[in-house]
Design a protein around this motif. Structure first.
Motif, short mmCIF file in Angstrom:
data_model
loop_
_atom_site.label_atom_id
_atom_site.label_comp_id
_atom_site.label_asym_id
_atom_site.label_seq_id
_atom_site.Cartn_x
_atom_site.Cartn_y
_atom_site.Cartn_z
N ARG A 1 0.78 -1.11 -0.12
CA ARG A 1 -0.04 0.13 -0.02
C ARG A 1 1.09 1.16 -0.04
O ARG A 1 0.53 2.16 -0.75
CB ARG A 1 -0.80 -0.08 1.27
CG ARG A 1 -1.74 1.14 1.17
CD ARG A 1 -2.84 1.33 2.58
NE ARG A 1 -2.21 1.52 3.53
CZ ARG A 1 -2.14 0.87 4.78
NH1 ARG A 1 -3.57 0.43 5.14
NH2 ARG A 1 -1.27 1.23 5.82
N ALA B 1 2.08 2.28 -3.31
CA ALA B 1 1.05 2.56 -4.26
C ALA B 1 0.72 1.39 -5.20
O ALA B 1 0.16 1.35 -6.28
CB ALA B 1 1.16 3.55 -5.09
N LYS C 1 -3.36 0.19 -5.18
CA LYS C 1 -3.97 0.87 -5.91
C LYS C 1 -3.72 0.53 -7.39
O LYS C 1 -4.53 0.27 -8.45
CB LYS C 1 -3.69 2.51 -5.86
CG LYS C 1 -4.56 3.31 -6.75
CD LYS C 1 -4.27 4.91 -6.52
CE LYS C 1 -4.89 5.97 -7.31
NZ LYS C 1 -5.50 5.33 -8.59
N GLU C 2 -2.52 0.11 -7.85
CA GLU C 2 -2.26 -0.21 -9.20
C GLU C 2 -2.86 -1.35 -9.54
O GLU C 2 -3.55 -1.73 -10.56
CB GLU C 2 -0.70 -0.28 -9.22
CG GLU C 2 -0.21 -0.82 -10.90
CD GLU C 2 1.30 -0.86 -11.06
OE1 GLU C 2 1.61 -1.56 -11.72
OE2 GLU C 2 1.86 -0.33 -10.24
N HIS D 1 -5.59 -2.58 -8.06
CA HIS D 1 -7.17 -2.37 -8.01
C HIS D 1 -7.34 -1.53 -9.48
O HIS D 1 -8.36 -2.23 -10.21
CB HIS D 1 -7.53 -1.44 -7.09
CG HIS D 1 -9.09 -1.13 -7.05
ND1 HIS D 1 -9.15 -0.02 -7.53
CD2 HIS D 1 -9.87 -1.90 -6.56
CE1 HIS D 1 -10.80 0.05 -7.53
NE2 HIS D 1 -11.15 -1.31 -6.94
N ASP D 2 -6.57 -0.83 -10.07
CA ASP D 2 -6.84 -0.09 -11.35
C ASP D 2 -6.90 -1.04 -12.34
O ASP D 2 -7.62 -1.04 -13.49
CB ASP D 2 -6.04 0.93 -11.31
CG ASP D 2 -6.25 2.17 -10.48
OD1 ASP D 2 -7.19 2.28 -9.85
OD2 ASP D 2 -5.12 2.89 -10.30
N ARG E 1 -9.89 -3.56 -12.44
CA ARG E 1 -11.05 -2.64 -12.38
C ARG E 1 -10.87 -2.62 -14.13
O ARG E 1 -12.05 -2.75 -14.70
CB ARG E 1 -10.93 -1.41 -12.10
CG ARG E 1 -12.00 -0.53 -12.26
CD ARG E 1 -12.34 0.53 -11.47
NE ARG E 1 -13.77 0.82 -10.83
CZ ARG E 1 -14.11 1.24 -9.91
NH1 ARG E 1 -13.13 2.05 -9.05
NH2 ARG E 1 -15.26 1.33 -9.42
N TRP F 1 -11.39 -3.46 -2.63
CA TRP F 1 -10.12 -3.62 -1.89
C TRP F 1 -9.90 -2.63 -1.01
O TRP F 1 -9.67 -2.81 0.13
CB TRP F 1 -8.64 -3.95 -2.86
CG TRP F 1 -8.53 -5.10 -3.43
CD1 TRP F 1 -9.64 -5.79 -4.01
CD2 TRP F 1 -7.28 -5.89 -3.27
NE1 TRP F 1 -8.66 -7.01 -4.51
CE2 TRP F 1 -7.66 -7.06 -4.08
CE3 TRP F 1 -6.21 -5.75 -2.64
CZ2 TRP F 1 -6.43 -8.14 -4.14
CZ3 TRP F 1 -5.27 -6.60 -2.69
CH2 TRP F 1 -5.39 -7.87 -3.36
N ALA F 2 -10.08 -1.44 -1.61
CA ALA F 2 -9.98 -0.19 -0.86
C ALA F 2 -10.68 0.07 0.41
O ALA F 2 -10.11 0.40 1.57
CB ALA F 2 -10.05 0.93 -1.83
N ASN G 1 -8.07 -1.49 3.94
CA ASN G 1 -7.51 -0.62 4.44
C ASN G 1 -7.49 -0.12 5.86
O ASN G 1 -6.87 0.54 6.45
CB ASN G 1 -7.64 0.99 3.68
CG ASN G 1 -6.81 0.86 2.28
OD1 ASN G 1 -5.84 0.32 2.00
ND2 ASN G 1 -7.44 1.60 1.47
#
Length: 85
Positions: free
Chosen positions: A55, A58, A61-62, A64-65, A68, A76-77, A81
């Protein structure tokens, strides 16, 4: 992220990444707390440290993106978290 990727060397990781990712997916799927991790996964504090390290870089987030964009991401977020209980 393993030290060898950043060129720093260091001690080998104690648990394979697949086991760590499986543990995180189990946590998200079942909505459990970090400390309620099943015994056949690595210890919860190691899984949490692994997740926290990703996390902070980053990577969560990568991932997840990317998921997605592929149409297969879960939340996930919002779930992962949270701090361990």
């Amino acid at each position: 992220m393993p030290g060898w990727i950043r060129g720093r060397g260091g001690r080998p990781e104690a648990y394979c990444h697949r086991a760590m990712l499986d543990a995180i997916r189990y946590l998200v799927d079942n909505g459990i707390k970090w400390r309620m991790m099943r015994a056949d996964f690595p210890p919860w504090d190691r899984v949490y440290a692994f997740f926290r390290r990703w996390r902070e870089n980053a990577l969560v987030k990568e991932f997840h993106d990317r998921l997605r964009g592929a149409g297969c991401a879960r939340s996930w977020a919002g779930t992962v978290n949270r701090r361990p209980a």
